[in-house]
Write an enzyme that holds these catalytic residues in place. Structure first.
Site, PDB file in Angstrom:
ATOM      1  CB  SER A   1      -1.912   1.381   5.350  1.00  0.00           C
ATOM      2  OG  SER A   1      -1.304   0.475   4.473  1.00  0.00           O
TER       3      SER A   1
ATOM      4  CD  GLN B   1       1.963  -0.938   5.354  1.00  0.00           C
ATOM      5  OE1 GLN B   1       1.664  -1.951   5.962  1.00  0.00           O
ATOM      6  NE2 GLN B   1       2.439   0.136   5.956  1.00  0.00           N
TER       7      GLN B   1
ATOM      8  CG  ASP C   1      -1.761  -1.163   1.420  1.00  0.00           C
ATOM      9  OD1 ASP C   1      -1.771  -2.013   0.528  1.00  0.00           O
ATOM     10  OD2 ASP C   1      -2.425  -1.250   2.460  1.00  0.00           O
TER      11      ASP C   1
ATOM     12  NE  ARG D   1      -6.758  -3.787   7.485  1.00  0.00           N
ATOM     13  CZ  ARG D   1      -7.548  -4.775   7.878  1.00  0.00           C
ATOM     14  NH1 ARG D   1      -7.745  -5.012   9.151  1.00  0.00           N
ATOM     15  NH2 ARG D   1      -8.158  -5.539   6.973  1.00  0.00           N
ATOM     16  CG  ASP D   2      -5.658   0.511   6.098  1.00  0.00           C
ATOM     17  OD1 ASP D   2      -4.635   0.144   6.704  1.00  0.00           O
ATOM     18  OD2 ASP D   2      -6.329  -0.266   5.389  1.00  0.00           O
TER      19      ASP D   2
ATOM     20  CD  GLU E   1      -7.426  -4.406   3.422  1.00  0.00           C
ATOM     21  OE1 GLU E   1      -6.960  -5.146   4.305  1.00  0.00           O
ATOM     22  OE2 GLU E   1      -7.100  -4.478   2.222  1.00  0.00           O
TER      23      GLU E   1
ATOM     24  CD1 TRP F   1       2.315  -7.602   3.443  1.00  0.00           C
ATOM     25  CD2 TRP F   1       2.370  -9.144   5.056  1.00  0.00           C
ATOM     26  NE1 TRP F   1       1.666  -7.076   4.531  1.00  0.00           N
ATOM     27  CE2 TRP F   1       1.678  -8.007   5.544  1.00  0.00           C
ATOM     28  CE3 TRP F   1       2.529 -10.239   5.901  1.00  0.00           C
ATOM     29  CZ2 TRP F   1       1.163  -7.942   6.833  1.00  0.00           C
ATOM     30  CZ3 TRP F   1       2.011 -10.177   7.189  1.00  0.00           C
ATOM     31  CH2 TRP F   1       1.333  -9.043   7.639  1.00  0.00           C
TER      32      TRP F   1
END
Length: 582
Positions: free
Chosen positions: A181, A140, A124, A249-250, A301, A148
């Site tokens: 993120s 990220q 991201d 999140r994010d 997201e 990842w």
């Protein structure tokens, strides 16, 4: 999860077989092998665990090398400890260059006109903002492997959105967890109190992830993002403590001038929550947007919320971006958007019964936009990859590019407002030699060499006048028989891109053609704009009224093109190919 658990508990079982050295060079080079499992590595400085991460440290011949930028620890003595097989620990060495420096960006499928980090994993885009002549791209990042994990914030800057300088890592994991993120702002009014001596703080707002929960934290920089200080009062939002919610999140944050407050859009399962704050530290819940209001499904997201003018009017409308994982038009991950109103507390979707997608390809996700861009532009970029086949991508040492930058605008058709994504004008600077042609197609027309000297990065502008053809098609291909087929079905008013033969990667064989249904029908003139790189094709129709982004992995560039028609003929008024500089 292993890394996050270790960071929270700070408890390790380490062998005495450690490596101690004084840092005299810029980089530490570390060998990686995917034949071994991940294990924890720590860098201790004066008894303090300065860095903690997982790595597949090679004990034999490495698959590739990764690096740590040690500039911040210059002239300090560090102790390197590892919980896995320590045979490879003595292979770690210092240098002022990273291993393989001379071969960087020369790999078979390495993008030439898209940003990719030198080593490791990228997903991201984060913290996009423009400040003092620089576009900032945080992202990220796993610095220690092409897969990842170990989430950090990588950092790059550019003055033209095209040529990027990769900077040292901005944010490292800490006791709150790994760094997921988020966004970044410039606090011009010093509402946070982080500014000093007239210098406004650059403030990052991000998710810290650990096995127990996800929380929102902030950090600030007074040197244009080169170094960061984390707020001692973190986390600023602890959703588990407040609402017993784990997955939040994010955060996307922006200044809302009408209410003179900071606004945060936060992804929470299958909804977005909206918060406000006077100072970036103390947040108040305002409202939520989710099911029943036009959401398509999947886990939400990477939200974004911004205002845009509507072409041909004096109106402005708000756009909410929502990235769904999965839930896209083809079953994968994609970016949905909503158009409506926002009053500083609540977003209202003006068309809750209509689903709108920003890009119709397989590889356009985690889309976010730059804050404070010059001339009130709203510029977007996306992660050009997809989780469904992340482990099948044939790249070594690095993984996952970003899309080309796109300027966003709103347009209206039959009373409905849509988002337009046009390639940013800065891309024009990449154009090199060009070749222009015009011709009629009634059957098949082959061009064996589109432009001399093409090594995989080129641009195509195509204008077509239909003369009763039912299908208008063109096929990019190479001498190995690898191809990408695109066509307009004029009866169905549909554009498709079929990449099932676009390389030897197994996942390509399993996906059907990707299609997009036009919002306008009955057009005789068609305009298509393509950006082709060594591992991607991005298609923009009618000035960006539709977009389709796909990764492809040919073993050599697509240097040939076939034009074909079915049921009639068409005229290619203009076919221009530009070789692109790198």
């Amino acid at each position: 999860w292993v890394l996050a658990s270790a960071l929270v508990s700070c408890v390790f079982t380490l062998s005495a077989q450690d490596l101690t050295m004084k840092i005299t060079k810029r980089y530490l080079n570390l060998p990686v092998s995917h034949q071994v499992d991940r294990a924890l590595m720590t860098f201790d400085v004066g008894g303090w665990q300065e860095r903690v991460f997982e790595i597949r440290l090679a004990s034999g011949k490495p698959d590739y090398w990764v690096f740590c930028d040690m500039s911040a620890l210059k002239n300090k003595e560090i102790k390197i400890s590892y919980t896995g097989n320590k045979t490879g620990i003595n292979k770690i060495y210092q240098a002022d260059e990273i291993t393989g420096q001379d071969s960087l960006y020369k790999e078979t499928n390495r993008p030439q006109i898209h940003y990719t980090q030198r080593r490791g994993w990228n997903n991201d885009p984060n913290g996009l903002l423009y400040y003092d002549g620089e576009y900032h791209l945080f992202y990220q990042h796993n610095p220690y492997e092409r897969d990842w994990g170990n989430m950090h914030w990588g950092h790059a800057v550019s003055n033209d959105l095209i040529h990027w300088e990769e900077l040292p890592i901005a944010l490292y994991p800490d006791e709150h967890g790994t760094v997921f993120s988020g966004s970044a702002v410039i606090d011009y009014d010093n509402t946070s109190g982080f500014g000093k001596n007239g210098i406004p703080a650059m403030v990052a707002i991000y998710t810290a992830d650990n096995p127990e929960k996800q929380v929102q934290c902030i950090a600030y920089s007074l040197d244009k993002g080169r170094t960061w200080t984390k707020y001692k009062g973190n986390p600023v939002i602890d959703s588990k403590a407040k609402w017993n919610s784990k997955d939040t999140r994010d955060p996307k944050v922006f200044w809302h001038k009408e209410t003179r407050r900071w606004i945060m859009i936060l992804a929470v399962g299958q909804e977005m929550q909206i918060f406000s704050s006077p100072n970036l530290k103390d947040w108040t819940y305002e409202s939520s947007f989710g099911e029943g209001q036009g959401a398509h499904g999947g886990v939400w997201e990477c939200p974004d919320l911004f205002e845009l003018p509507v072409e041909g009017t004096n109106d402005k409308k708000w756009v909410l971006l929502c990235n769904l994982n999965p839930g896209g038009p083809f079953g994968g991950s994609a970016t949905q958007y909503f158009v409506g109103t926002f009053n500083g507390k609540e977003f209202v979707n003006e068309s809750p019964s209509k689903t709108k997608w920003m890009d119709w390809g397989k590889d356009h996700y985690a889309t976010v936009t730059w804050s404070d861009a010059p001339d009130n532009r709203r510029i977007a970029i996306a992660w050009m990859s997809n989780w469904q086949y992340a482990n099948d991508v044939p790249t070594s040492q690095y993984r996952s590019p970003n899309s080309v930058p796109r300027d966003l605008s709103l347009f209206t058709v039959d009373g409905e407002t849509y988002l337009q994504s046009a390639p940013s004008p800065e891309l024009l600077a990449l154009r090199d030699a060009s070749k222009k042609r015009s011709f009629k197609v009634n059957g098949t027309r082959t061009i064996k060499e589109m432009i001399p000297g093409n090594d995989g990065a080129y641009e195509i502008e195509l204008t077509i006048e239909n003369q009763r053809a039912d299908v208008i098609g063109f096929r990019l291909y190479n001498d190995k028989g690898e191809e990408v087929d695109m066509q307009y079905d004029m009866k169905e008013n549909r554009f498709s891109m079929d990449r099932r033969k676009s390389g030897d990667v197994g996942f390509n064989e399993n996906f059907p053609a990707l299609t997009w249904t036009a919002v306008e029908s009955g057009k005789n003139e068609l305009k298509l704009h393509l950006f082709v790189d060594k591992s991607s094709v991005e298609a923009f129709g009618d000035g960006g009224r539709f977009a389709m982004t796909n990764q492809v992995f040919p073993s050599e560039p697509y240097n040939h093109i076939d034009f074909y028609s079915k049921g009639g003929a068409y005229k290619v008024d203009s076919f221009i190919v530009y070789r692109l500089k790198q």
